[in-house]
Design a protein around this motif. Structure first.
Motif, PDB file in Angstrom:
ATOM      1  N   GLU A  28       1.121  -1.494  -0.044  1.00 63.95           N
ATOM      2  CA  GLU A  28      -0.103   0.129   0.060  1.00 63.95           C
ATOM      3  C   GLU A  28       0.859   1.173  -0.059  1.00 63.95           C
ATOM      4  O   GLU A  28       0.644   2.131  -0.817  1.00 63.95           O
ATOM      5  N   THR A  31       2.202   1.665  -3.517  1.00 59.66           N
ATOM      6  CA  THR A  31       1.374   2.290  -4.331  1.00 59.66           C
ATOM      7  C   THR A  31       1.068   3.581  -3.935  1.00 59.66           C
ATOM      8  O   THR A  31       0.731   4.525  -4.929  1.00 59.66           O
ATOM      9  N   ARG A  32       1.097   4.402  -2.975  1.00 60.91           N
ATOM     10  CA  ARG A  32       0.905   5.675  -2.774  1.00 60.91           C
ATOM     11  C   ARG A  32       1.888   6.394  -3.134  1.00 60.91           C
ATOM     12  O   ARG A  32       2.256   7.513  -3.618  1.00 60.91           O
ATOM     13  N   LEU A  34       3.560   5.421  -5.861  1.00 60.56           N
ATOM     14  CA  LEU A  34       3.376   5.696  -7.229  1.00 60.56           C
ATOM     15  C   LEU A  34       2.716   6.927  -7.472  1.00 60.56           C
ATOM     16  O   LEU A  34       2.747   7.804  -8.493  1.00 60.56           O
ATOM     17  N   GLN A  35       1.477   6.959  -6.526  1.00 61.23           N
ATOM     18  CA  GLN A  35       0.702   8.040  -6.843  1.00 61.23           C
ATOM     19  C   GLN A  35       1.523   9.625  -6.662  1.00 61.23           C
ATOM     20  O   GLN A  35       1.384  10.305  -7.572  1.00 61.23           O
ATOM     21  N   ARG A  36       2.207   9.704  -5.685  1.00 62.29           N
ATOM     22  CA  ARG A  36       3.130  10.503  -5.627  1.00 62.29           C
ATOM     23  C   ARG A  36       3.974  11.031  -6.666  1.00 62.29           C
ATOM     24  O   ARG A  36       4.100  12.110  -7.024  1.00 62.29           O
ATOM     25  N   VAL A  38       3.644  10.304  -9.619  1.00 64.49           N
ATOM     26  CA  VAL A  38       2.795  10.826 -10.877  1.00 64.49           C
ATOM     27  C   VAL A  38       2.274  12.252 -10.675  1.00 64.49           C
ATOM     28  O   VAL A  38       2.773  13.110 -11.391  1.00 64.49           O
ATOM     29  N   GLU A  39       1.986  12.582  -9.374  1.00 72.33           N
ATOM     30  CA  GLU A  39       1.656  13.769  -8.907  1.00 72.33           C
ATOM     31  C   GLU A  39       2.870  14.830  -9.013  1.00 72.33           C
ATOM     32  O   GLU A  39       2.394  15.924  -9.485  1.00 72.33           O
ATOM     33  N   ILE A  47       9.352   5.901 -12.549  1.00 70.65           N
ATOM     34  CA  ILE A  47       7.859   5.414 -12.025  1.00 70.65           C
ATOM     35  C   ILE A  47       7.759   4.189 -12.320  1.00 70.65           C
ATOM     36  O   ILE A  47       7.316   3.179 -11.661  1.00 70.65           O
ATOM     37  N   THR A  54       6.929  -2.848  -7.241  1.00 69.12           N
ATOM     38  CA  THR A  54       5.554  -2.991  -6.468  1.00 69.12           C
ATOM     39  C   THR A  54       4.963  -4.393  -6.876  1.00 69.12           C
ATOM     40  O   THR A  54       4.356  -5.098  -6.248  1.00 69.12           O
TER      41      THR A  54
END
Length: 101
Positions: A28, A31-32, A34-36, A38-39, A47, A54
């Motif tokens: 988890e 995954t967070r 990865l989101q960061r 991209v942001e 990435i 992951t």
């Protein structure tokens, strides 16, 4: 948190459950991350490297869960004579899905 259904024993031994949950929390976090990434408009290759890590972590989790299933659920079915053939067939199908994915 699952429904016991037709089975009268717990699905995952408590010690294994703690390890599996720890692995899921780590995934988890990945995954967070990865989101960061991209942001924050991180370089695509970086990435993808994190996606690979992951994915490997999820594969490791799946293998650990499969091992738990064989050691706990399948062994219980064999000991009690309750659906051992079906449990083995189920495990075989799960392995086939993991290999194909």
């Amino acid at each position: 948190m699952g429904v016991m259904g037709e089975h009268e024993h717990s699905y995952i031994a408590s010690g294994s459950k703690d390890d599996l949950l720890k692995r899921l929390r780590r995934i988890e976090g990945q995954t967070r991350g990865l989101q960061r990434m991209v942001e924050e408009d991180t370089y695509c290759i970086d990435i993808l490297t994190q996606v690979s890590a992951t994915t490997k972590a999820l594969e490791s989790f799946a293998l650990g869960l499969l091992d738990e299933h064989l050691a706990h659920c399948v062994a219980h079915a064999i000991e009690t004579g309750e659906g051992a053939d079906e449990k083995l067939a189920e495990a075989s199908r799960a392995i086939a899905r993991l290999v194909r994915s």
